[in-house]
Design a protein around this motif. Structure first.
Motif, PDB file in Angstrom:
ATOM      1  N   ALA A 119     -82.343 119.581 -23.760  1.00 35.17           N
ATOM      2  CA  ALA A 119     -83.028 120.302 -22.691  1.00 35.17           C
ATOM      3  C   ALA A 119     -84.081 119.447 -21.992  1.00 35.17           C
ATOM      4  CB  ALA A 119     -83.679 121.568 -23.255  1.00 35.17           C
ATOM      5  N   GLU A 120     -84.485 118.326 -22.612  1.00 33.44           N
ATOM      6  CA  GLU A 120     -85.513 117.461 -22.030  1.00 33.44           C
ATOM      7  C   GLU A 120     -84.917 116.231 -21.344  1.00 33.44           C
ATOM      8  OE1 GLU A 120     -89.368 118.070 -24.758  1.00 33.44           O
ATOM      9  OE2 GLU A 120     -87.699 117.141 -25.822  1.00 33.44           O
ATOM     10  N   THR A 121     -83.637 116.300 -21.026  1.00 37.09           N
ATOM     11  CA  THR A 121     -82.944 115.148 -20.435  1.00 37.09           C
ATOM     12  C   THR A 121     -83.620 114.646 -19.170  1.00 37.09           C
ATOM     13  OG1 THR A 121     -80.788 115.737 -21.373  1.00 37.09           O
ATOM     14  CG2 THR A 121     -80.771 114.430 -19.365  1.00 37.09           C
ATOM     15  N   LEU A 122     -83.973 115.526 -18.263  1.00 39.37           N
ATOM     16  CA  LEU A 122     -84.574 115.103 -16.995  1.00 39.37           C
ATOM     17  C   LEU A 122     -85.896 114.381 -17.214  1.00 39.37           C
ATOM     18  CD1 LEU A 122     -84.773 114.955 -13.943  1.00 39.37           C
ATOM     19  CD2 LEU A 122     -85.593 117.329 -13.940  1.00 39.37           C
ATOM     20  N   GLY A 123     -86.711 114.894 -18.101  1.00 35.82           N
ATOM     21  CA  GLY A 123     -88.008 114.260 -18.355  1.00 35.82           C
ATOM     22  C   GLY A 123     -87.870 112.840 -18.862  1.00 35.82           C
ATOM     23  N   GLY A 215     -91.075 123.440 -23.776  1.00 36.35           N
ATOM     24  CA  GLY A 215     -89.982 123.800 -24.657  1.00 36.35           C
ATOM     25  C   GLY A 215     -89.755 122.734 -25.703  1.00 36.35           C
ATOM     26  N   LEU A 216     -89.122 123.121 -26.806  1.00 32.00           N
ATOM     27  CA  LEU A 216     -88.743 122.171 -27.852  1.00 32.00           C
ATOM     28  C   LEU A 216     -89.914 121.363 -28.392  1.00 32.00           C
ATOM     29  CD1 LEU A 216     -85.414 120.859 -26.275  1.00 32.00           C
ATOM     30  CD2 LEU A 216     -85.736 122.742 -27.886  1.00 32.00           C
ATOM     31  N   GLY A 217     -91.089 121.984 -28.406  1.00 29.51           N
ATOM     32  CA  GLY A 217     -92.243 121.331 -28.996  1.00 29.51           C
ATOM     33  C   GLY A 217     -93.014 120.404 -28.085  1.00 29.51           C
ATOM     34  N   ARG A 218     -92.578 120.228 -26.823  1.00 27.26           N
ATOM     35  CA  ARG A 218     -93.290 119.368 -25.892  1.00 27.26           C
ATOM     36  C   ARG A 218     -93.530 120.096 -24.584  1.00 27.26           C
ATOM     37  NH1 ARG A 218     -93.976 114.294 -27.556  1.00 27.26           N
ATOM     38  NH2 ARG A 218     -94.677 113.604 -25.528  1.00 27.26           N
TER      39      ARG A 218
END
Length: 230
Positions: A119-123, A215-218
């Motif tokens: 889910a954090e791919t873009l970042g 999300g996901l802790g970040r």
């Protein structure tokens, strides 16, 4: 406290908003290749072309959470049904398929990187683009993010991105900047709340305003600074 901070120059950006239904126009791709492309690749190629059509050489960072998962799933269905798998379908099923098609269409042999980070791919794609640009500011870097929901048979997926794409060109003398930050998640949620990074950042760019996603802790934050001309 946010423990990662970086700034990228934004020479140009383009997006297909999440949930866009219009077929992407990729007439710059050879017709024989174009008819074999998935919707995902067409979205990515469309925004990439919008940003870098006048740049003879760009390093490419392509990012997608699922990549060509739908094509891969279709090939697995063929295998289960004892049907032959198309070599063309196989060659276009890998995560970096779009980067090869793009480089061939442009006759551009510049390096290309493919990233997938949930889910954090873009970042993380923005972080990779920053790292590459910082190492060599003389050559533009094109960050392209494209995604679509996975097939329903995979079940519910947290922070699932509707079909959409975003491209950002990093180049010298860019009129705008995107300040990026990431760190441990905070107790207070981001406001307004967005389901995905893509939706948050695209809205921030369109509104020329700060955007955030957690999300996901970040927690991720972006702030767009513009000279007034896109």
């Amino acid at each position: 406290m946010l423990d990662l901070r970086w700034t990228i120059p934004v020479a140009r950006w383009s997006c297909l908003p999440p949930g866009a239904t219009a077929a992407p126009d990729v007439k710059f791709i050879d017709p024989l290749v174009r008819r074999r492309l998935s919707t995902l690749s067409k979205m990515a190629l469309k925004v990439a072309h919008d940003c870098a059509s006048d740049s003879p050489s760009v390093r490419l960072v392509f990012a997608s959470r699922h990549g060509e998962l739908r094509r891969t799933t279709s090939m697995l269905d063929d295998i289960v049904a004892n049907q032959p798998v198309s070599p063309t379908a196989f060659s276009l099923s890998v995560l970096n398929a779009m980067t090869g098609v793009y480089g061939i269409a442009r006759d551009d042999r510049s390096p290309a990187t493919a990233i997938s980070a949930g889910a954090e791919t873009l970042g993380y794609a923005l972080l990779e683009a920053h790292a590459q640009y910082s190492a060599d500011p003389a050559t533009p870097v094109l960050m392209v993010y494209a995604d679509e929901p996975a097939d329903e048979r995979y079940g519910a997926i947290d922070h699932e991105m509707p079909a959409g794409a975003l491209a950002i060109l990093l180049d010298r003398d860019a009129p705008d900047e995107l300040e990026c930050a990431s760190g441990p998640a905070l107790d207070a949620p981001c406001a307004p709340a967005y389901a995905t990074q893509g939706e948050a950042l695209m809205q921030g760019l369109s509104a020329r305003a700060a955007a955030g996603w957690q999300g996901l802790g970040r927690r991720w934050q972006w702030s767009f600074r513009s000279s007034g001309a896109r």
